[in-house]
Design a protein around this motif. Sequence first.
Motif: not given
Length: 189
Positions: A144-158
């Motif tokens: 998630a932090p790496s995706l945010r750094a790219l400007g991508a929105a990460p959503y974690v679902v389980g």
Amino acid sequence: SDIWVLLDMEASAHAAQEEDTTEELGVTSAASIAHHFLGRGLPVGFAASSKDFLLLPPDRSAVQDGRILDVLAQAQANGELPLAQAIARLDPWLTRHTTLVVVTPSAQQGWLEAMGILAQRGVRLAAVLIDASTFGGADTGPLAPSLRALGAAPYVVGKGDNIAAALDQAVSSHWYAWEGAAAAPGVRR
């Protein structure tokens, strides 16, 4: 602008615990996202990296939802194509007026480079990280932090999450933020 949903069905990325699978959660998530954007009149394209690479070009018509569900019924977590290569296969379809939503249980970082290249070109990015650790697999949360750094929105679902409600609110929040509107209250990323 077109919305693309890419469902990662590389076999090695998926996990199962009893009758619950990341495959099922991924399919449900992808269907919910596509349905959300089609319901708003946006053209949605769909791809899945099963044994055969399944692709539906973007369409906003009422029949696209059914087409996507038909493809999802065929999709199985039996693919050998790494997610980075699946993203590369979509590259000709992706422009700076496109949004790509990747749905994946992959904890591998190799696909982040492909996302970074798209971000540099102005493609809007989001990722639904299926938390395979809730199924006995690898934890996707550290991406998630790496995706945010790219400007991508990460959503974690389980496992056990109310997918339709969580994704509908999260995707709406991110989409409206892209469009310059305020995010919906109570949405976490």
